[in-house]
Design an enzyme around this catalytic site. Structure first.
Site, mmCIF file in Angstrom:
data_model
loop_
_atom_site.group_PDB
_atom_site.id
_atom_site.type_symbol
_atom_site.label_atom_id
_atom_site.label_comp_id
_atom_site.label_asym_id
_atom_site.label_seq_id
_atom_site.Cartn_x
_atom_site.Cartn_y
_atom_site.Cartn_z
ATOM 1 N N SER A 147 0.918 -1.285 0.071
ATOM 2 C CA SER A 147 0.048 0.011 0.085
ATOM 3 C C SER A 147 0.879 1.311 0.176
ATOM 4 O O SER A 147 2.109 1.173 0.678
ATOM 5 C CB SER A 147 -0.953 -0.108 1.333
ATOM 6 N N TYR A 160 -2.681 -0.926 10.184
ATOM 7 C CA TYR A 160 -2.918 -1.300 8.533
ATOM 8 C C TYR A 160 -1.366 -1.032 7.930
ATOM 9 O O TYR A 160 -0.784 -1.935 7.272
ATOM 10 C CB TYR A 160 -4.124 -0.815 7.846
#
Length: 254
Positions: A147, A160
């Site tokens: 990400s 995350y």
């Protein structure tokens, strides 16, 4: 097209969104694709149907990542699916895509959420590779979906981001360890992609416009934008690329 003919791919979280786009693209390029899913069997079946309708080959595999014996369950289903198609229990392309997000900064993150995020985003890829070593053929490809949050500080997604950062560390280490077998290991870092994940964040035109403005291109990403990068990393064209994180965020945060 057809450059992956004769190769077998496993895409975790392949039933929807980015995973579906990746599975479909690899199948279009000639690979036999195992479409992994955790709980949404209908979406996985739909992905398989879309692939077969387009002339590709695919089958679904169920395993809830982060649960006890998840990797054992996944590979048992993988081997069984291949056997039913008359194929050997071998793997050429592993795409670690399955994931989810739990928003929260340092004051909101819980131990339970942190443990689940780490188990699915970092633990599952590690042990899928470990248990898959005997199946991975020489010259194989491992692609981890990371990400842009590892590069741009998103304070609302702390746990995350930490889990995806661990995945990138795994990418670099595996690249060096598996290099002698000519296996490349890379990661791809999407930015804001229009999928079911976090769809509440851009549920209005105004919210979508705000996220789109963060990209240098002024739009949100599409699943195919990520799938095309993964397809390159899965192909012979990427044979001299390993241990890298390819930013596929559309220039988010530049």
């Amino acid at each position: 097209m057809g450059g992956l003919k004769g190769r077998t791919a496993l895409v975790t979280g392949g039933g929807r969104g980015i995973g579906r786009a990746i599975a479909s693209r690899l199948a279009a390029d000639g690979a036999l694709v195992a479409v992994h899913y955790g709980s949404d069997a209908s979406s996985a079946r739909e992905t398989v149907e879309l692939i077969t309708e387009d002339g590709g080959r695919a089958f679904a595999v169920r395993a809830l990542l982060g649960a006890p014996d998840d990797v054992t369950t996944l590979y048992e289903g993988f081997d069984r699916g291949l056997a039913e198609l008359g194929e050997p229990p071998a793997l050429d392309i592993l795409v670690n895509n399955a994931g989810f997000n739990v928003r929260g900064g340092v004051a909101e993150v819980t131990q339970e959420d942190f443990d689940r995020l780490m188990a699915v985003h970092a633990g599952a890829p590690l042990f899928l590779v470990q248990r898959g070593l005997e199946r991975l053929r020489e010259g194989g490809r491992i692609v981890n979906i990371s990400s842009a949050a590892t590069r741009v500080a998103f304070t609302s997604a702390l746990a995350y981001t930490m889990a995806k950062s661990a995945l990138e560390a795994l990418t670099r280490t595996l690249a060096k360890e598996l290099g002698p077998r000519q296996i490349t290991v890379n990661s791809v870092a999407p930015g804001f992609v229009r999928t079911e994940l976090n769809k509440d964040r851009w549920s209005t035109p105004e919210a979508e416009a705000t996220h789109a403005a963060l990209s240098a291109f002024g739009r949100m990403g599409r699943p195919a934008d990520i799938a095309d990068v993964v397809a390159f990393l899965a192909s012979d064209d990427s044979r001299w690329v390993t241990g890298q994180c390819i930013d596929a965020s559309g220039g988010t945060g530049l």
